[in-house]
Design a protein around this motif. Sequence first.
Motif, PDB file in Angstrom:
ATOM      1  N   TYR A   1       0.645  -1.143  -0.363  1.00 29.48           N
ATOM      2  CA  TYR A   1      -0.457   0.006  -0.197  1.00 29.48           C
ATOM      3  C   TYR A   1       1.047   1.327   0.172  1.00 29.48           C
ATOM      4  CZ  TYR A   1      -4.990   2.135   0.863  1.00 29.48           C
ATOM      5  OH  TYR A   1      -5.574   3.546   0.896  1.00 29.48           O
TER       6      TYR A   1
ATOM      7  N   THR B   1      -9.085   3.900  -0.184  1.00 29.58           N
ATOM      8  CA  THR B   1      -8.801   2.386   0.123  1.00 29.58           C
ATOM      9  C   THR B   1      -7.417   2.080  -0.408  1.00 29.58           C
ATOM     10  OG1 THR B   1      -9.770   1.164  -1.431  1.00 29.58           O
ATOM     11  CG2 THR B   1     -10.696   1.383   0.862  1.00 29.58           C
TER      12      THR B   1
ATOM     13  N   THR C   1      -7.443  -0.817  -2.843  1.00 29.22           N
ATOM     14  CA  THR C   1      -7.626  -0.874  -4.041  1.00 29.22           C
ATOM     15  C   THR C   1      -8.516   0.905  -5.231  1.00 29.22           C
ATOM     16  OG1 THR C   1      -9.386  -2.750  -3.668  1.00 29.22           O
ATOM     17  CG2 THR C   1     -10.314  -1.451  -5.501  1.00 29.22           C
TER      18      THR C   1
ATOM     19  N   LEU D   1      -5.014   1.558  -6.458  1.00 30.05           N
ATOM     20  CA  LEU D   1      -5.193   1.436  -7.642  1.00 30.05           C
ATOM     21  C   LEU D   1      -5.420   1.603  -8.892  1.00 30.05           C
ATOM     22  CD1 LEU D   1      -4.253  -2.909  -6.329  1.00 30.05           C
ATOM     23  CD2 LEU D   1      -2.574  -0.668  -7.323  1.00 30.05           C
ATOM     24  N   GLN D   2      -6.810   1.533  -8.270  1.00 36.14           N
ATOM     25  CA  GLN D   2      -7.896   2.175 -10.279  1.00 36.14           C
ATOM     26  C   GLN D   2      -7.622   3.622  -9.990  1.00 36.14           C
ATOM     27  OE1 GLN D   2     -10.804   0.393 -10.991  1.00 36.14           O
ATOM     28  NE2 GLN D   2     -10.354   1.762 -12.210  1.00 36.14           N
TER      29      GLN D   2
ATOM     30  N   LEU E   1      -3.255  -8.519  -6.749  1.00 40.37           N
ATOM     31  CA  LEU E   1      -4.590  -7.642  -6.686  1.00 40.37           C
ATOM     32  C   LEU E   1      -4.710  -6.708  -7.722  1.00 40.37           C
ATOM     33  CD1 LEU E   1      -6.962  -6.380  -4.859  1.00 40.37           C
ATOM     34  CD2 LEU E   1      -5.253  -5.474  -3.981  1.00 40.37           C
TER      35      LEU E   1
ATOM     36  N   ASP F   1      -6.623  -8.357 -10.274  1.00 38.18           N
ATOM     37  CA  ASP F   1      -7.890  -8.349 -10.332  1.00 38.18           C
ATOM     38  C   ASP F   1      -8.851  -7.196 -10.660  1.00 38.18           C
ATOM     39  OD1 ASP F   1      -6.878 -10.453  -9.606  1.00 38.18           O
ATOM     40  OD2 ASP F   1      -7.749 -10.752  -7.630  1.00 38.18           O
ATOM     41  N   VAL F   2      -8.124  -5.850 -10.175  1.00 39.83           N
ATOM     42  CA  VAL F   2      -8.365  -4.431  -9.968  1.00 39.83           C
ATOM     43  C   VAL F   2      -8.496  -3.878 -11.326  1.00 39.83           C
ATOM     44  CG1 VAL F   2      -8.310  -1.974  -9.574  1.00 39.83           C
ATOM     45  CG2 VAL F   2      -8.130  -3.623  -7.881  1.00 39.83           C
TER      46      VAL F   2
ATOM     47  N   GLU G   1     -11.449  -6.284 -13.676  1.00 39.48           N
ATOM     48  CA  GLU G   1     -12.802  -5.720 -12.985  1.00 39.48           C
ATOM     49  C   GLU G   1     -13.985  -4.450 -13.723  1.00 39.48           C
ATOM     50  OE1 GLU G   1     -14.964  -7.564 -11.130  1.00 39.48           O
ATOM     51  OE2 GLU G   1     -13.865  -9.003 -11.084  1.00 39.48           O
TER      52      GLU G   1
END
Length: 465
Positions: A92, A128, A130, A133-134, A205, A208-209, A212
């Motif tokens: 992170y 977060t 996530t 990363l987004q 992760l 995965d991000v 999606e």
Amino acid sequence: HWADNESLNFLDIISQNCGNSPIFICCFARNMLFERRPHWGEGRENWARIELLQLTTHETAELIAEILEKADNVPALLQTLLVTKTAGNPFYVEEMIKMFIDEGVIETSGEQWAIAAERLSEINIPQTLTGVLQSRLDRLSDIERRVLQRASVVGREFWDSTLADLDDGIDLPSILGNLRKKELLFRKETSVFDNSAEYVFKHALLRDVTYETILLEERRNWHLRTAELLIDKKGKRRDEYPAVIAEHYEKGGEIEGSANWYGRAAESARRSHALEISEKYFIKALELQELGLNELAIEHYYKGISINATAPEPIFNMGNAYYAIDKFDDAIKCYQKVISMKKDFPSVYLNMGNAYLDKKEYSQAISAYQTALEHTPNNAAIYNNLGIIYLEQKNQQEAITAFKRAAQLGSICLLYTSDAADDLLCVDLGGSRIIKKTKQEIRETFIFFFQYHDILITVVEYITN
């Protein structure tokens, strides 16, 4: 934690048999591993389990200083933000610093990095990991994001040649190079496929991000295309990927292609005596039967049985698949094999009786049903089917007794066509399709039938009441 049981068993074998060799084994895992194998590794000499806890505030500050060592100083505001937001998660911390680089808060173009802490108030900071990363994905160019999305469909590991169906004219090596510079991807030194460069997402992760963010229809199409590309690959480890190909077909909605490649995966597992893996692959293949693809299911039953011929359940299921496509002789052979392996298997006697009934071999059917009743004496369907046989044999009294018992056990009144009744409607109390729905319809039809056979109407009224 992602390792299969065979790999874990292999490590056990090495540790047990190579104790005098200079071997150091370091395994990283999340706690989920010990949910599967609670005592894995224990009892070995020179074995230690080290719990990696979250970084303390001091350790997080040290990590920040290490990453930003090229900066003259790290403003207290930035350091406090990083420490409080990341909660001791080093990944992170890294990704948040890279997000600040992407946003221009940290300038890395010169030998000495510059930090514009005043810009922190101008940007939206995700809450977060996530979200961080987004945010990094959002900062990519359209074509960079497109390449990363396509790669994420292949998996955490992918090959440049599996991206060949992207738009013509793009400089793929250059784009992949830019993504490596941004530390979103790493390139492996060697590739399992010939004439391909192999890459890996920095973190699962991140993959995965990215995955999606793809529209479902496009995702399915890319999975199918990936399966086709992997089938065409050549390399020393090509045969290790049938399960991966099967999964791509499955996610692309191609059921038969998926089943075919799961079958190949199971065959590969059989050759390597990996029984546990084969069982997992065959469970997936057996779903074909539920979809009504019985002939394809039978092929996979055979492969599964060739690996493990000691379990009666797969043979019973294969018999049911044969029965569903009217191959009654083959179904009966399967059921007989099950009985030879496990006599206390009630369902097999009922199903074998049904197969004999459809073959009109009534004496064998009665024998199978009577054995089934020894195991399940209150099975209405068995009494119903016996009643059908007795009607076909014009044994009216036995038919009445059997149907009466079926009705007492709460069986549903249905109808079927009887050869013995010259195609008149006959009573079937054990099926699942309700043809006549009202009591009056049932009563009228039953009275007509029983009058035709000169059987007492009082029995009909007993059944329909």
